[in-house]
Motif scaffolding. Structure first.
Motif, PDB file in Angstrom:
ATOM      1  N   ALA A 169      96.383 -62.073  13.727  1.00 12.53           N
ATOM      2  CA  ALA A 169      96.300 -61.628  12.331  1.00 12.53           C
ATOM      3  C   ALA A 169      95.892 -60.160  12.264  1.00 12.53           C
ATOM      4  O   ALA A 169      96.447 -59.382  11.488  1.00 12.53           O
ATOM      5  CB  ALA A 169      95.297 -62.493  11.561  1.00 12.53           C
ATOM      6  N   PHE A 170      94.940 -59.780  13.092  1.00  7.26           N
ATOM      7  CA  PHE A 170      94.481 -58.388  13.121  1.00  7.26           C
ATOM      8  C   PHE A 170      95.606 -57.453  13.558  1.00  7.26           C
ATOM      9  O   PHE A 170      95.849 -56.414  12.935  1.00  7.26           O
ATOM     10  CB  PHE A 170      93.282 -58.261  14.057  1.00  7.26           C
ATOM     11  N   LEU A 171      96.323 -57.831  14.615  1.00  6.25           N
ATOM     12  CA  LEU A 171      97.381 -56.962  15.139  1.00  6.25           C
ATOM     13  C   LEU A 171      98.559 -56.833  14.167  1.00  6.25           C
ATOM     14  O   LEU A 171      99.025 -55.722  13.896  1.00  6.25           O
ATOM     15  CB  LEU A 171      97.862 -57.478  16.493  1.00  6.25           C
ATOM     16  N   ILE A 172      99.026 -57.936  13.643  1.00 11.13           N
ATOM     17  CA  ILE A 172     100.179 -57.880  12.736  1.00 11.13           C
ATOM     18  C   ILE A 172      99.788 -57.217  11.421  1.00 11.13           C
ATOM     19  O   ILE A 172     100.533 -56.382  10.879  1.00 11.13           O
ATOM     20  CB  ILE A 172     100.774 -59.284  12.499  1.00 11.13           C
ATOM     21  N   GLY A 173      98.613 -57.539  10.887  1.00 14.28           N
ATOM     22  CA  GLY A 173      98.154 -56.871   9.672  1.00 14.28           C
ATOM     23  C   GLY A 173      98.007 -55.380   9.893  1.00 14.28           C
ATOM     24  O   GLY A 173      98.377 -54.564   9.046  1.00 14.28           O
ATOM     25  N   GLY A 174      97.488 -54.999  11.064  1.00 14.14           N
ATOM     26  CA  GLY A 174      97.366 -53.579  11.395  1.00 14.14           C
ATOM     27  C   GLY A 174      98.721 -52.899  11.543  1.00 14.14           C
ATOM     28  O   GLY A 174      98.896 -51.757  11.115  1.00 14.14           O
ATOM     29  N   LEU A 175      99.677 -53.599  12.156  1.00 15.69           N
ATOM     30  CA  LEU A 175     101.020 -53.031  12.290  1.00 15.69           C
ATOM     31  C   LEU A 175     101.685 -52.833  10.929  1.00 15.69           C
ATOM     32  O   LEU A 175     102.363 -51.830  10.698  1.00 15.69           O
ATOM     33  CB  LEU A 175     101.895 -53.927  13.174  1.00 15.69           C
ATOM     34  N   ILE A 176     101.480 -53.786  10.028  1.00 16.92           N
ATOM     35  CA  ILE A 176     102.043 -53.655   8.685  1.00 16.92           C
ATOM     36  C   ILE A 176     101.428 -52.435   7.988  1.00 16.92           C
ATOM     37  O   ILE A 176     102.132 -51.641   7.358  1.00 16.92           O
ATOM     38  CB  ILE A 176     101.821 -54.946   7.867  1.00 16.92           C
ATOM     39  N   CYS A 177     100.118 -52.283   8.125  1.00 13.23           N
ATOM     40  CA  CYS A 177      99.450 -51.136   7.498  1.00 13.23           C
ATOM     41  C   CYS A 177      99.875 -49.815   8.151  1.00 13.23           C
ATOM     42  O   CYS A 177     100.050 -48.803   7.462  1.00 13.23           O
ATOM     43  CB  CYS A 177      97.933 -51.312   7.575  1.00 13.23           C
ATOM     44  N   THR A 185      94.060 -81.761  18.017  1.00 13.64           N
ATOM     45  CA  THR A 185      94.417 -80.557  18.758  1.00 13.64           C
ATOM     46  C   THR A 185      93.470 -79.434  18.375  1.00 13.64           C
ATOM     47  O   THR A 185      93.172 -79.225  17.192  1.00 13.64           O
ATOM     48  CB  THR A 185      95.871 -80.120  18.460  1.00 13.64           C
ATOM     49  N   LYS A 186      93.004 -78.736  19.352  1.00 15.48           N
ATOM     50  CA  LYS A 186      92.069 -77.636  19.121  1.00 15.48           C
ATOM     51  C   LYS A 186      92.849 -76.415  18.660  1.00 15.48           C
ATOM     52  O   LYS A 186      93.860 -76.050  19.231  1.00 15.48           O
ATOM     53  CB  LYS A 186      91.298 -77.306  20.401  1.00 15.48           C
ATOM     54  N   ARG A 187      92.365 -75.778  17.597  1.00 13.31           N
ATOM     55  CA  ARG A 187      93.009 -74.585  17.082  1.00 13.31           C
ATOM     56  C   ARG A 187      92.498 -73.364  17.845  1.00 13.31           C
ATOM     57  O   ARG A 187      91.290 -73.219  18.025  1.00 13.31           O
ATOM     58  CB  ARG A 187      92.724 -74.423  15.592  1.00 13.31           C
ATOM     59  N   PRO A 188      93.403 -72.508  18.255  1.00 11.31           N
ATOM     60  CA  PRO A 188      92.981 -71.284  18.962  1.00 11.31           C
ATOM     61  C   PRO A 188      92.499 -70.223  17.961  1.00 11.31           C
ATOM     62  O   PRO A 188      93.219 -69.277  17.648  1.00 11.31           O
ATOM     63  CB  PRO A 188      94.247 -70.846  19.698  1.00 11.31           C
ATOM     64  N   VAL A 189      91.283 -70.391  17.474  1.00  9.23           N
ATOM     65  CA  VAL A 189      90.767 -69.536  16.408  1.00  9.23           C
ATOM     66  C   VAL A 189      90.736 -68.077  16.839  1.00  9.23           C
ATOM     67  O   VAL A 189      91.145 -67.185  16.086  1.00  9.23           O
ATOM     68  CB  VAL A 189      89.359 -70.013  15.965  1.00  9.23           C
ATOM     69  N   PHE A 190      90.275 -67.808  18.042  1.00  5.64           N
ATOM     70  CA  PHE A 190      90.181 -66.421  18.500  1.00  5.64           C
ATOM     71  C   PHE A 190      91.557 -65.763  18.561  1.00  5.64           C
ATOM     72  O   PHE A 190      91.751 -64.655  18.072  1.00  5.64           O
ATOM     73  CB  PHE A 190      89.486 -66.344  19.863  1.00  5.64           C
ATOM     74  N   MET A 191      92.529 -66.455  19.137  1.00  5.69           N
ATOM     75  CA  MET A 191      93.883 -65.888  19.230  1.00  5.69           C
ATOM     76  C   MET A 191      94.516 -65.737  17.842  1.00  5.69           C
ATOM     77  O   MET A 191      95.247 -64.774  17.599  1.00  5.69           O
ATOM     78  CB  MET A 191      94.782 -66.752  20.116  1.00  5.69           C
ATOM     79  N   ASN A 192      94.239 -66.661  16.941  1.00  3.86           N
ATOM     80  CA  ASN A 192      94.745 -66.519  15.573  1.00  3.86           C
ATOM     81  C   ASN A 192      94.178 -65.265  14.915  1.00  3.86           C
ATOM     82  O   ASN A 192      94.896 -64.547  14.221  1.00  3.86           O
ATOM     83  CB  ASN A 192      94.401 -67.748  14.739  1.00  3.86           C
TER      84      ASN A 192
END
Length: 155
Positions: A32-40, A21-28
């Motif tokens: 990660a950027f959005l949730i990490g940014g929301l936490i910050c 199965t191909k991993r959706p690297v871009f969406m991951n």
């Protein structure tokens, strides 16, 4: 290894690669950027709350903010909510200080059946212990260097 085994190995590798199965690297990365940014951003809101209502300064508001984020993470982990956030965001939830809180409380929850001393107390800092150790040691080394530089008149 015979040539027949090599051929079978290569065939298996091709077979596995086709069905992997191909991993959706871009969406991951985006998640990660959005949730990490929301936490910050949430951490910044907590800082602003402490500054406004408890009259902390920008220099000393960091410690209570970090403590609050770790406490909230531990609560969310205990209720099973943070695991869902981490599953969705991946590294975005592990990189901020909330990942530290999650690591500590997850180990404590996992070993609670072994008792409070040997289970929770003995295993709670297994994963996070190295972070604490290297953080304290690094702070000591930096403080020592700064003290020496002040003594020598460089700073």
């Amino acid at each position: 290894m015979t040539s027949k085994n090599k051929q079978t190995n290569q065939q298996y590798q091709q077979f596995a690669k086709q069905r992997e199965t191909k991993r959706p690297v871009f969406m991951n990365c985006v998640r990660a950027f959005l949730i990490g940014g929301l936490i910050c951003a949430f951490g910044q809101l907590i800082s602003n709350f402490y500054i406004h209502f408890f009259h902390f300064t920008e220099q000393n508001v960091g410690n209570p903010t970090v403590a609050t984020l770790i406490f909230l993470t531990m609560l969310l982990t205990g209720f099973g909510v943070y695991d869902k956030i981490a599953q969705f965001s991946g590294a975005g939830s592990a990189v901020p200080v909330t990942g530290f809180g999650n690591a500590v409380i997850s180990a404590a929850i996992e070993h609670r059946t072994e008792g409070f001393v040997l289970g929770v107390g003995g295993n709670m800092f297994k994963l996070a212990g190295s972070v604490i150790l290297f953080g304290v040691f690094s702070a000591f080394v930096i403080a020592l260097i700064k003290t020496l530089l002040i003594q020598w008149g460089v700073l």
